[in-house]
Write an enzyme that holds these catalytic residues in place. Structure first.
Site, mmCIF file in Angstrom:
data_model
loop_
_atom_site.group_PDB
_atom_site.id
_atom_site.type_symbol
_atom_site.label_atom_id
_atom_site.label_comp_id
_atom_site.label_asym_id
_atom_site.label_seq_id
_atom_site.Cartn_x
_atom_site.Cartn_y
_atom_site.Cartn_z
ATOM 1 N N ASP A 337 0.980 -1.255 0.125
ATOM 2 C CA ASP A 337 0.075 -0.014 -0.016
ATOM 3 C C ASP A 337 0.780 0.900 -0.074
ATOM 4 O O ASP A 337 1.935 1.168 0.407
ATOM 5 C CB ASP A 337 -0.907 -0.031 1.300
ATOM 6 C CG ASP A 337 -2.083 1.186 1.357
ATOM 7 O OD1 ASP A 337 -2.479 1.350 0.139
ATOM 8 O OD2 ASP A 337 -2.369 1.730 2.298
ATOM 9 N N ASP A 600 -2.322 -1.328 6.068
ATOM 10 C CA ASP A 600 -2.752 -0.877 7.313
ATOM 11 C C ASP A 600 -4.233 -0.661 7.509
ATOM 12 O O ASP A 600 -4.677 -0.686 8.505
ATOM 13 C CB ASP A 600 -1.896 0.348 7.624
ATOM 14 C CG ASP A 600 -2.312 1.532 6.897
ATOM 15 O OD1 ASP A 600 -3.138 1.459 5.605
ATOM 16 O OD2 ASP A 600 -1.795 2.854 7.061
ATOM 17 N N ASP A 604 -7.495 -3.283 3.084
ATOM 18 C CA ASP A 604 -6.255 -4.094 2.703
ATOM 19 C C ASP A 604 -6.559 -5.371 3.297
ATOM 20 O O ASP A 604 -5.824 -6.231 2.919
ATOM 21 C CB ASP A 604 -5.118 -3.357 3.305
ATOM 22 C CG ASP A 604 -4.574 -2.098 2.613
ATOM 23 O OD1 ASP A 604 -4.742 -1.937 1.659
ATOM 24 O OD2 ASP A 604 -4.026 -1.487 3.447
#
Length: 863
Positions: A337, A600, A604
């Site tokens: 990410d 996080d 996700d």
């Protein structure tokens, strides 16, 4: 629509602005009654996500008691008891209890680590019930509750805004978008059904953070019914990848256990036929079974993973599924990410552009240009004095010396849908005009400042250039007002003084970590919900290519074959939704890649769980992300991933060393259990002797080999093939060679002693001591893949010295203490006997070290 009135817990500014009625009385809407809230809590459940299955102490004990080696130990003890050998029975029972205790303690410690990772409690909430304000646990919030929101609050449930003043929320945990979004009051016809992301929604979402303003919201969904909850529930349909080493280990143990069982039955039958005595025959069969059962494999694997988890925890990395550490060492793709993973999830001012077109980077150059200092000072004065908004925090950080000393805030003009700008008006000394500080979207500031067409065109050109660099652009204006303040910002007439470009900065460790991943043969791919221009800029700064980012809309137009082709060329994916992240991960897995996924946010979680290794950022990650992941980075440091990869490769190397040792060491043990029966010699090994050897082999594998240092080329070689086997043909061949050499040495001593007609007890002791010394030689042989006697004997480790010292001490006691000699059925050995055993072990070490270059050369050629 509800009306919020003034009471003491909220700032007067906030409540008055929400209601536009500063003259109101100190009252509040009643909200639910306590009885209604209790009834809904009982009917709909607590406002929390269902937790994963926990292993109780009873279940752990049941799993331990199902181990085959434990069954063999208990069976041997029972047969010794039937034969009247109560001392032998007690020793075997003690070994069994020790095995259970060690395994039970280890498993319970692992469960305690998992419990520590479930300590994320729901946020507390300020609600209105029975007409009064109450601070309650977030899990007690129910549908229909009225929740009061203020800057810094974590929103406890999905809710519809009934009143708000300049409310903005950080929804990056849900969307991946770092910039806060504006909220508005709900209309009467709206029911609260909306997806997170984008400005001017009337809904606030569970798990998001209020960064600006205040509000009153009516809860519409709690627990599993919230957006976070739905993502959490979807994880149940995602299959967790079974660790490959566990599968391989289970298969090899099963095969060898079946082979050992067949040999045990055969040997037991032969013993009974040739020598008589069925109980003794059963004991002989049990001894053979114990000698051939490689029960160390699952134990060693579990301990290696647990010790690896402990080593990582010292580097602020926690593991929820320890086997993922080893799998990470085989990772070929690292999907990461952007927000909060590659970047710091905080905005900083990267560029200031003046109206004349000049640009400055104050963070890097420390410029003293007066006009830049004015822009930063006015930008700070346009912010809230105590900001939660990350962009306003950036202005405060960039102009720490521009605090409004001698100024008092006279009035605030907030954002509104028709004018995306805000202004703060400051009162100075008596008789001086008001100071106006404004900031906002460039087009809004252009309108507020009544810029000419050429000036607007020049501003637009600068804004485009800054946006292409991945910056978020804020325009700043300054002015003054003499006399009464106008009702709206339109009457302030400030002057445009500059553009400010903000960005979520890259973590300092990222470029080096990305470079090391590339050196280790690991491809890094960024998957983010942010805009393509911003994502590409961050990617290039991190060391990725980032030239042709793929967007979520493009991805939806591709079938699986076209997506697989693009995945090989693209390393940046922007404007990606959660289900698209999951599709990318699954497509990479379909190409037989070993996929690690970092993240996080709640968005996700599905891809974290689907990946072979899910890595969650623990500092600001969500419950859902951490529960879905296998590894949690407590310091949110992307560089920790590289340390985890290094440790994973070291664990795999050391596992291969331990596996080679286990295979090799069981050959002389099994041979020594069978040979006397075939050649009519006294039985050397009984269950007690093999149980003692297992007590040596287990700590050697779990302590000595686990603590071995990494090989020199550990991060200079590509990831091993996903299809590579821990128990490869080359490793098994080398282990068999070691085992045959070791057995030849021990058998030579056995036949030499028999030829000299040594008493049975002394022959058993001499052969057993030789076997132990040869096993120690095998330890040194397997400590390093490289053919270096110095590497084998050198590098003393405390664990190795402890094991050797303990074994030597026990053998010394057994050799001189009559009680121990009676338990093991040994006779005393003399100095020349001990010299002979030492010479046999040293000869095995020298011969195998001489053969090792041939094996290593063959292994290198094969790979």
């Amino acid at each position: 629509m509800f009306c919020v009135l003034v009471w003491t817990a909220l700032p007067c500014k906030a409540v008055c602005a929400m209601t536009q009625r500063p003259e109101a009385e100190d009252t509040a809407p009643p909200g639910l009654t306590s009885a209604e809230a209790a009834s809904r809590l009982l009917a709909e459940g607590a406002n929390e996500l269902p937790s994963g299955e926990r292993r109780t102490k009873v279940r752990i004990l049941r799993d331990v008691l199902q181990e085959p080696m434990l069954a063999l130990l208990l069976a041997g003890g029972a047969i010794y008891a039937l034969l009247g050998e109560m001392g032998d029975a007690a020793v075997l029972m003690a070994f069994a209890c020790l095995s259970v205790a060690i395994t039970l303690v280890q498993e319970m410690r692992s469960e305690k680590v998992l419990e520590a990772l479930r300590d994320l409690s729901s946020p507390r909430a300020l609600v209105i019930r029975d007409g009064t304000r109450r601070r309650i646990a977030g899990r007690e919030v129910v549908r229909g509750d009225l929740v009061l929101l203020a800057e810094g609050d974590r929103i406890p449930a999905d809710a519809l805004l009934r009143a708000a003043h300049d409310l903005q929320a950080d929804e990056s945990l849900l969307t991946g978008e770092a910039v806060p979004v504006r909220k508005r009051i709900a209309r009467a016809s709206e029911d609260g059904r909306a997806l997170p992301g984008g400005d001017d929604l009337p809904v606030v979402f569970s798990g998001s953070l209020v960064v600006r303003g205040t509000g009153l919201a009516e809860v519409t969904a709690t627990g599993a019914a919230t957006g976070i909850g739905r993502i959490g529930q979807s994880l149940a349909s995602v299959q967790v990848e079974q660790p490959r080493l566990y599968v391989q280990t289970r298969r090899i143990v099963l095969v060898l256990a079946l082979a050992g069982a067949l040999v045990s039955f055969g040997v037991g039958g032969l013993y009974a036929y040739f020598r008589g005595g069925w109980l003794e025959a059963v004991l002989a069969g049990i001894a053979i079974g114990m000698s051939m059962l490689p029960e160390e494999f699952p134990v060693v694997l579990a301990i290696f993973m647990a010790m690896g988890a402990w080593r990582l925890s010292k580097a602020r990395v926690l593991t929820r599924r320890a086997a993922a550490i080893e799998t990470l060492g085989a990772a070929t793709i690292l999907c990461t990410d952007k927000t909060g993973t590659l970047t710091q999830n905080r905005m900083t001012i990267r560029q200031v552009r003046l109206p004349d077109g000049r640009s400055f980077a104050p963070e890097r150059s420390g410029t003293t240009e007066p006009a830049v200092s004015v822009v930063l000072r006015i930008g700070r004065l346009a912010c809230d004095p105590q900001p939660f908004d990350p962009m306003e925090q950036a202005f405060h950080a960039a102009a720490p010396d521009a605090a409004p000393s001698g100024l008092a805030l006279a009035r605030s003009y907030g954002l509104r849908p028709g004018l995306l700008a805000m202004s703060q008006v400051w009162r100075g000394a008596e008789g001086e005009p008001f100071l106006v500080a404004s900031k906002g979207a460039p087009e809004a500031i252009a309108a507020l400042c009544r810029l000419s067409a050429p000036a607007r065109k020049a501003m637009s050109r600068d804004v485009d250039a800054m946006a292409e660099a991945g910056l978020r652009v804020i325009a700043v204006a300054s002015g003054s007002v003499a006399g009464d303040l106008p009702d709206g910002q339109d009457g302030l007439h400030p002057d445009f003084i500059g553009l400010v470009g903000l960005a979520d900065p890259l973590r300092d460790s990222v470029p080096q970590a990305v470079a090391e991943c590339r050196r280790a043969g690991i491809a890094v791919k960024m998957i983010t919900g942010d805009y393509p221009v911003t994502a590409a800029a961050i990617a290039r700064e991190a060391g990725l290519d980032g030239k042709h980012p793929m967007t979520g809309s493009e991805l939806d137009t591709l079938d699986d074959a076209a997506l697989a082709e693009r995945l090989s060329r693209c390393d940046v994916f922007a404007r990606i939704m959660p289900e698209q992240k999951l599709r990318i991960v699954d497509a990479l897995k379909a190409r037989n890649e070993v996929v690690a996924m970092t993240g996080d946010g709640v968005n996700d979680a599905p891809s974290l769980k689907s990946a072979h290794i899910g890595i969650a950022m623990g500092g600001r990650g969500t419950d859902v992300a951490r529960e879905a992941s296998a590894i949690v980075l407590l310091d949110d440091d992307f560089g920790s991933i590289v340390r985890a990869v290094r440790l994973g490769r070291r664990i795999y190397d050391n596992l291969r060393k331990a596996a080679g040792f286990i295979f090799a060491v069981h050959l002389p043990i099994a041979g020594l259990a069978i040979a006397p029966l075939l050649f009519g010699l006294p039985v050397i090994l009984g269950p007690i002797h093999i149980a003692f050897l297992e007590m040596v082999i287990d700590p050697v594998c779990s302590l000595v080999f686990e603590a071995e240092e990494e090989e020199a080329d550990i991060m200079d070689r590509p990831p091993r093939s996903p299809d590579a086997r821990l128990f490869s043909g080359a490793l098994i061949g080398w282990s068999i060679t070691q085992g045959l050499v070791a057995f030849a040495a021990v058998a030579a001593i056995l036949f030499w002693g028999a030829e000299r007609q040594m008493p049975e007890a002394e022959l058993r002791a001499l052969t057993f001591f030789t076997l132990v010394v040869v096993i120690i030689a095998l330890i040194f042989v397997n400590r390093s893949f490289r053919a270096s006697l110095a590497a084998a004997v050198g590098r003393p480790k405390p664990a190795l010295l402890f094991v050797i010292g303990t074994v030597a001490g026990i053998l010394g006691v057994v050799n001189v203490w009559p009680v121990a000699q009676g338990i093991f059925r040994f006779g005393p050995l003399h100095g020349d006997d001990l010299t002979l055993t030492a010479g046999a072990g040293f000869g095995v070490l020298l011969l195998l070290e001489a053969l090792k270059p041939l094996w290593h050369a063959g292994r290198t050629t094969a790979t």
